[in-house]
Design an enzyme around this catalytic site. Structure first.
Site, PDB file in Angstrom:
ATOM      1  CG  HIS A   1      -2.189   0.816   0.997  1.00  0.00           C
ATOM      2  ND1 HIS A   1      -3.248   0.357   0.243  1.00  0.00           N
ATOM      3  CD2 HIS A   1      -2.552   2.026   1.432  1.00  0.00           C
ATOM      4  CE1 HIS A   1      -4.207   1.257   0.236  1.00  0.00           C
ATOM      5  NE2 HIS A   1      -3.802   2.293   0.943  1.00  0.00           N
TER       6      HIS A   1
ATOM      7  CG  ASP B   1      -9.832   7.095   8.464  1.00  0.00           C
ATOM      8  OD1 ASP B   1     -10.558   6.923   9.460  1.00  0.00           O
ATOM      9  OD2 ASP B   1      -9.356   8.196   8.154  1.00  0.00           O
TER      10      ASP B   1
ATOM     11  CD  GLU C   1     -10.664  10.701   9.938  1.00  0.00           C
ATOM     12  OE1 GLU C   1     -11.037  10.887   8.756  1.00  0.00           O
ATOM     13  OE2 GLU C   1      -9.938   9.730  10.275  1.00  0.00           O
TER      14      GLU C   1
END
Length: 544
Positions: free
Chosen positions: A102, A168, A286
């Site tokens: 990632h 997240d 957030e």
């Protein structure tokens, strides 16, 4: 001092590192040492294996040379054997651990060298179940470094328990996020994931397997957390657990200016002053910026009905094209939170006190697990539409609180508006409390002010409006413009998930002299031949 991070777009290994890697590869055969230590059967050097190991989520690197081979370890000892074999050579070959791939710019790559396929630890060592162990009495979970956070969640929740701090996106490896920081909306209260670890098993650059914690081998423990893979490979992490809530009341509130948003966010995360009714009222805080397509035009738009989306578009037009969204969650139910009656009072207080645009509060009720794994739904939609495996020229920054409004004016209302690319993807903005971060760890963050912000410009170069390559170049240019704006405006910022061209840039623009000296000291101690994670381009090899 906070060092301004300049955004560099080229991809290259330092010359000496490249020469070492190519010298090994040019032998056209794997070293005899690998046969002698008994791991040759676990190594593949065919095109299918090496091509996969050279790819990553970013899809933006200019040409990444393939690794010479990929190790599929059956146990941590196989990784240790590989590192010892490298260390024993006059010209050690680089080794990089790869989890889900990632990274954005080839950070987990090992051109001409060996990539360690970390997920094999779960596949070949008896399955994931043997690499995840919950202690209900001890209130912790031992998780293999290759395990996904979503699997950590599922294993913990089966016992009514949960970690406190998350990312997240849960389909990342434990070792991967702990090598960076691991942040999301819970970090204001509990700190990043690297502040929520009790113990690690680490394989250092010399092939030594070490169990470390704050009480035992503390320097290695601190070095590895946020250490960008430079000091060791994480093969196990002990994560503390707490009683889990059952559900989440998920809230989105729209704002027409950044001042009201950030002031409200800071009221919500103020845990230490003892002033204000909103302090700590939300379990998760957030925020995001709605410009161009924003939230309403992306896969996240399921939160809004068609009628709501039309109203939001009108509000955005009236506000000059940019809106802000405060996103939060209140947990309830189960052993880890209050009941629904208490939830109603908390929500009523929030909606009364916060200064959002009245009539633009949107609320959903979801399971706790569903809320934490919410990004997965968006991923599946993008995959189905062929929009997942595209370039992701992401830019993540940490900014001091005192300059966040200057950044918003110059970037959200300036650069991003002037250079409207039509690119899809969220733009995040939310604050964190500095005292929830451990300054002893390797992660770099602003330390001058009590509150700092993270900004994530997470756009994808989808070929919807123009040639994909052309759009990628536009987004890259815009990222560079943002970094130049910060430098010229004197906005001290550091990159999160950082990328720099070479050692000099890392020292000057990211670490600064004091942190760099500590980082180098630890590198000499735990990876003296600079074998690990050369794809980060932090150190020249051999070390000076």
């Amino acid at each position: 001092m906070i060092w301004v991070a300049l955004f560099v777009l080229s991809f290259s290994l330092p010359a000496s590192a490249e020469q070492h890697a190519l010298a090994w590869r040019s032998a056209s055969a794997l070293p005899d040492e690998l046969r002698e230590v008994g791991i040759r059967a676990l190594i593949r050097d065919d095109a299918e294996a090496t091509t996969l190991a050279s790819s990553d989520f970013g899809n933006v690197s200019v040409y990444v040379d393939l690794p010479a081979a990929v190790l599929y370890p059956s146990c941590p000892g196989d990784i240790a054997a590989l590192l010892r074999a490298s260390c024993a050579r006059a010209s050690p070959f680089p080794v990089s651990a790869r989890g889900c791939g990632h990274s954005i710019r080839g950070q987990a790559s090992a051109p001409g060298a060996v990539v360690v396929d970390m997920p094999s630890l779960g596949r070949l060592a008896g399955g994931s179940a043997t690499r995840l162990s919950v202690s209900v009495d001890g209130r912790y979970i031992d998780a293999g470094g290759e395990q996904l956070w979503v699997d950590v969640l599922q294993a913990s929740i089966a016992h009514g328990l949960t970690p406190r701090s998350w990312t997240d996106y849960l389909h990342l490896t434990v070792g991967g996020t702990l090598s960076n920081a691991g942040i999301s909306g819970q970090a204001y209260r509990h700190g990043p994931q690297i502040s929520n670890v009790q113990e690690l098993d680490v394989i250092t650059g010399v092939g030594q397997i070490v169990t470390c914690s704050k009480e035992k081998h503390a320097d290695l423990f601190d070095a590895v957390l946020g250490g960008l893979g430079q000091f060791g490979v994480i093969t196990r992490a002990r994560i503390p657990l707490v009683p889990a809530p059952a559900r989440a009341r998920w809230v989105r509130l729209l704002y027409t200016d950044a001042t009201a948003l950030t002031e409200d966010q800071e009221r919500l995360i103020d845990l230490d002053s003892g002033v204000g009714a909103l302090s700590g009222l939300m379990n998760y805080v957030e925020g995001s910026v709605l410009a161009d397509q924003g939230l309403v035009g992306s896969w996240r738009s399921s939160f809004f009905s068609d009628a709501d989306a039309a109203r939001v578009a009108t509000l955005a037009q009236e506000a000059g094209g940019v809106l802000y969204c405060l996103e939060g969650a209140l947990y309830y139910g189960g052993a880890g939170a209050g009941g629904e009656s208490d939830l109603g009072k908390r929500l009523e207080l929030l909606l009364h006190e916060l200064r959002y645009a009245r009539g633009f509060a949107f609320v959903q009720d979801v399971s706790y697990v569903g809320f934490l794994d919410r990004v997965r739904d968006g991923e599946l939609k993008l995959r189905a539409a062929g929009l997942w495996d595209v370039p992701h020229p992401w830019l993540n920054l940490f900014l001091p609180r005192s300059r966040v409004l200057d950044f918003a004016a110059g970037v959200f209302h300036g650069i991003l508006r002037r250079g409207n690319t039509g690119a899809m993807g969220p733009v995040l903005i939310y604050p964190m409390n500095r005292n929830r971060w451990d300054s002893g760890a390797s992660a770099v963050f602003p330390e001058e002010e009590e509150v700092f912000y993270t900004v994530g410009i997470l756009r994808s170069a989808t070929p919807a409006s123009t040639d994909g390559g052309q759009l990628l170049r536009l987004l890259e240019d815009q990222n560079g413009e943002i970094m130049r704006f910060c430098e010229e405006a004197g906005i001290g910022c550091v990159q999160y998930l950082p990328y720099y061209a070479g050692q000099a840039d890392w020292e000057k623009k990211h670490f600064g002299p004091t942190k760099w000296a500590k980082f180098v000291e630890r590198k000499r101690k735990y990876d003296p031949k600079a074998i690990l994670s050369r794809g980060q381009r932090i150190f020249n090899a051999p070390l000076a």
